[in-house]
Design an enzyme around this catalytic site. Sequence first.
Site, PDB file in Angstrom:
ATOM      1  CE  LYS A  23      -3.093  -8.440  -4.450  1.00 47.83           C
ATOM      2  NZ  LYS A  23      -3.641  -7.490  -3.437  1.00 47.83           N
ATOM      3  CG  PHE A  47      -0.256   0.446   2.511  1.00 43.07           C
ATOM      4  CD1 PHE A  47      -0.101   1.798   2.802  1.00 43.07           C
ATOM      5  CD2 PHE A  47       0.266  -0.479   3.407  1.00 43.07           C
ATOM      6  CE1 PHE A  47       0.542   2.216   3.969  1.00 43.07           C
ATOM      7  CE2 PHE A  47       0.905  -0.071   4.565  1.00 43.07           C
ATOM      8  CZ  PHE A  47       1.055   1.279   4.849  1.00 43.07           C
ATOM      9  CB  CYS A  57      10.460  -0.388   2.572  1.00 44.84           C
ATOM     10  SG  CYS A  57      11.035   0.254   1.005  1.00 44.84           S
ATOM     11  CD  GLU A 108      -5.624  -6.555  -0.066  1.00 53.14           C
ATOM     12  OE1 GLU A 108      -4.516  -6.034  -0.287  1.00 53.14           O
ATOM     13  OE2 GLU A 108      -5.763  -7.542   0.673  1.00 53.14           O
ATOM     14  NE  ARG A 109      -4.114  -2.416   4.503  1.00 56.48           N
ATOM     15  CZ  ARG A 109      -4.878  -3.498   4.695  1.00 56.48           C
ATOM     16  NH1 ARG A 109      -6.133  -3.508   4.311  1.00 56.48           N
ATOM     17  NH2 ARG A 109      -4.385  -4.560   5.286  1.00 56.48           N
ATOM     18  CB  SER A 157       4.783  -7.446   5.561  1.00 53.15           C
ATOM     19  OG  SER A 157       3.869  -8.437   5.147  1.00 53.15           O
ATOM     20  CD  GLU A 188       8.418  -2.989   8.208  1.00 55.86           C
ATOM     21  OE1 GLU A 188       7.890  -4.096   8.026  1.00 55.86           O
ATOM     22  OE2 GLU A 188       8.745  -2.229   7.289  1.00 55.86           O
TER      23      GLU A 188
HETATM   24  P1  NAD Z   1       1.563  -6.650   2.937  1.00 58.60           P
HETATM   25  O1  NAD Z   1       2.595  -7.711   2.985  1.00 58.60           O
HETATM   26  O2  NAD Z   1       0.446  -6.705   3.915  1.00 58.60           O
HETATM   27  O3  NAD Z   1       0.827  -6.667   1.490  1.00 58.60           O
HETATM   28  C1  NAD Z   1       1.571  -6.638   0.299  1.00 58.60           C
HETATM   29  C2  NAD Z   1       0.766  -7.341  -0.789  1.00 58.60           C
HETATM   30  O4  NAD Z   1       0.597  -8.713  -0.417  1.00 58.60           O
HETATM   31  C3  NAD Z   1      -0.618  -6.767  -1.003  1.00 58.60           C
HETATM   32  O5  NAD Z   1      -0.886  -6.713  -2.382  1.00 58.60           O
HETATM   33  C4  NAD Z   1      -1.535  -7.762  -0.296  1.00 58.60           C
HETATM   34  O6  NAD Z   1      -2.789  -7.883  -0.897  1.00 58.60           O
HETATM   35  C5  NAD Z   1      -0.783  -9.073  -0.413  1.00 58.60           C
HETATM   36  N1  NAD Z   1      -0.992  -9.956   0.748  1.00 58.60           N
HETATM   37  C6  NAD Z   1      -1.154  -9.561   2.048  1.00 58.60           C
HETATM   38  N2  NAD Z   1      -1.287 -10.646   2.844  1.00 58.60           N
HETATM   39  C7  NAD Z   1      -1.195 -11.728   2.036  1.00 58.60           C
HETATM   40  C8  NAD Z   1      -1.245 -13.140   2.277  1.00 58.60           C
HETATM   41  N3  NAD Z   1      -1.413 -13.626   3.509  1.00 58.60           N
HETATM   42  N4  NAD Z   1      -1.113 -13.965   1.233  1.00 58.60           N
HETATM   43  C9  NAD Z   1      -0.930 -13.489  -0.009  1.00 58.60           C
HETATM   44  N5  NAD Z   1      -0.876 -12.156  -0.299  1.00 58.60           N
HETATM   45  C10 NAD Z   1      -1.008 -11.286   0.710  1.00 58.60           C
HETATM   46  O7  NAD Z   1       2.319  -5.252   2.982  1.00 58.60           O
HETATM   47  P2  NAD Z   1       1.710  -3.799   3.129  1.00 58.60           P
HETATM   48  O8  NAD Z   1       1.182  -3.611   4.513  1.00 58.60           O
HETATM   49  O9  NAD Z   1       0.795  -3.493   1.990  1.00 58.60           O
HETATM   50  O10 NAD Z   1       3.021  -2.901   2.925  1.00 58.60           O
HETATM   51  C11 NAD Z   1       3.907  -2.573   3.964  1.00 58.60           C
HETATM   52  C12 NAD Z   1       5.063  -3.534   4.011  1.00 58.60           C
HETATM   53  O11 NAD Z   1       5.741  -3.532   2.773  1.00 58.60           O
HETATM   54  C13 NAD Z   1       6.111  -3.131   5.039  1.00 58.60           C
HETATM   55  O12 NAD Z   1       6.561  -4.292   5.696  1.00 58.60           O
HETATM   56  C14 NAD Z   1       7.225  -2.518   4.209  1.00 58.60           C
HETATM   57  O13 NAD Z   1       8.507  -2.563   4.783  1.00 58.60           O
HETATM   58  C15 NAD Z   1       7.145  -3.363   2.996  1.00 58.60           C
HETATM   59  N6  NAD Z   1       7.779  -2.702   1.866  1.00 58.60           N
HETATM   60  C16 NAD Z   1       9.011  -3.135   1.495  1.00 58.60           C
HETATM   61  C17 NAD Z   1       9.656  -2.517   0.450  1.00 58.60           C
HETATM   62  C18 NAD Z   1      11.022  -2.971   0.017  1.00 58.60           C
HETATM   63  O14 NAD Z   1      11.493  -2.450  -0.958  1.00 58.60           O
HETATM   64  N7  NAD Z   1      11.655  -3.909   0.684  1.00 58.60           N
HETATM   65  C19 NAD Z   1       9.038  -1.447  -0.220  1.00 58.60           C
HETATM   66  C20 NAD Z   1       7.779  -1.037   0.185  1.00 58.60           C
HETATM   67  C21 NAD Z   1       7.156  -1.680   1.230  1.00 58.60           C
END
Ligand code: NAD
Length: 500
Positions: free
Chosen positions: A172, A148, A280, A175-176, A225, A381
């Site tokens: 994909k 998101f 991140c 959702e947020r 994450s 985090e």
């Molecule tokens: P998230 O992991 O909750 O969601 C990311 C994506 O995964 C979304 O599209 C979501 O729909 C999908 N998803 C969520 N739960 C899932 C599951 N159980 N099974 C399959 N798919 C699933 O992350 P977020 O809250 O949207 O974003 C924040 C996180 O992203 C933080 O941890 C941040 O550090 C990380 N991030 C990392 C980088 C990097 O470059 N390393 C960059 C941006 C964000």
Amino acid sequence: MTIGHWIDGQPVTPSGEGAQPVYNPATGEVIARLGLGTQADVDRGVASALAASARWAQVPVGKRAAVLFRFRELLVESTDALAALVSREHGKVVSDARGEIARGLEVVEFACGVPQLLQGAFSDQAATDIDVYSVREPLGVVVGITPFNFPVMVPLWMSPVAIATGNAFILKPSERDPSASLFLAELWQRAGLPDGVFTVLQGDKTVVDGLLHHPDVAAVSFVGSTPVARYIHATASANGKRVQALGGAKNHGVVLADADLDDAVNHLVAAAYGAAGERCMALPVVLVEESVAEVLVEKLAHRAKDIRVTAGDQPGADMGPVITPAAKERIERIITSAQEQGATLVVDGRGYVVEGYENGFFVGPTLIDHVAVTQEVYREEIFGPVLDVLRVGGLDEAIAIINANPYGNGTAVFTSSGEAARTFRRSVHVGMIGVNVPIPVPVAWHSFGGWKDSLFGESHVYGPEGITFYTRGKVVTERWPHRAAPVAAPAFHFSGDAQK
Ligand code: NAD
């Protein structure tokens, strides 16, 4: 309004029964509903992308680049509208939303150079009458699953490179804040991209799993994450797909006693509280040498209290809300735990109310001193506007703390010593390093990626590694027999003689 998919160049209503609220985090209002995709939607989207990928791969590389150039122009023209959309659904201030578009634009510009990036290598007369050349070909259908916090930048870390190299890309999004994905889809279409080469599938784990198990998906790029990154990497790998899965982070800024403290404070405040800490590459931890800790904390506290927190579209806003009520509740709970576990709350952002936006999901800038590595506020985090200060004896202790942390996305050192900076960058187990630069996100012609629990898979995103990730090598060893000359009998056994 219900937000849906983009398949075959047009909006498609998701066939799932559920719908999820999409908030304006500044007002707390539900501003749209997100339709959730099903396996049937995944099958439809992948079938469209597969058919399009076969045609797109045959389009000459210069013509593919021409689409990228047009997309770049449209993205520039649309920056204001897209930034407003991002600010409304994500909550970040408009200038920050413009910043993420600018970083995504850089990757588009990098991908415009695809004719040169795919030139390959040629060895003339590698053996007698034999030439050898290497080319890289697209994979087919590739998927991007995005978080998101950067609804434009992260999809643009992936899609321009995937598309320029001749693949069809399925996004994909989170959702947020899903609307930016459809905005991008329309821009791609206006740029002349054939229908089906850029697809958007909205949804949750059902859609993600459908993609991870689909036999026609060749590769998966994920950013999100760490627990989900680990799952995506394991599942996609088990299904024989190429995968790069970027995870979470806990980045440390190190302030040595010889640093320019005012300069360091400027950078730390922006890196810790910008985008409400939902980056991140944010710096949520400062490791400061004991001798300058008091003065640093005093300066940080002064600046943290000065930050103007309000809706992202308000003039003069420095920082907006966090993404959901659940995120606000979790961040406030972790701040409370820090106090309970013995840290010192210097600036407390809990219970923050913004006049005119009383229902918004705001957390004020928070500064916590005397944090220990055992405390939850350090280990988790947080992904909110919370800055931890840990006092250290010197550079070696700082490096040891960083290397013991499970994450390894980014880190920065503030110092006036070239020797200390060199020791730091050579010793830390982290993928991206800043020297007096707080958020060392690489420019688009280098690649982006962390170490340890911040990245699963070998490949970083965009830049040269992005080109490699979205293509596979083919090496041709070629000989054209001289018609006029008598044809020599081929060697019966392979001995290498034929190539001498
Ligand atoms: P998230 O992991 O909750 O969601 C990311 C994506 O995964 C979304 O599209 C979501 O729909 C999908 N998803 C969520 N739960 C899932 C599951 N159980 N099974 C399959 N798919 C699933 O992350 P977020 O809250 O949207 O974003 C924040 C996180 O992203 C933080 O941890 C941040 O550090 C990380 N991030 C990392 C980088 C990097 O470059 N390393 C960059 C941006 C964000």
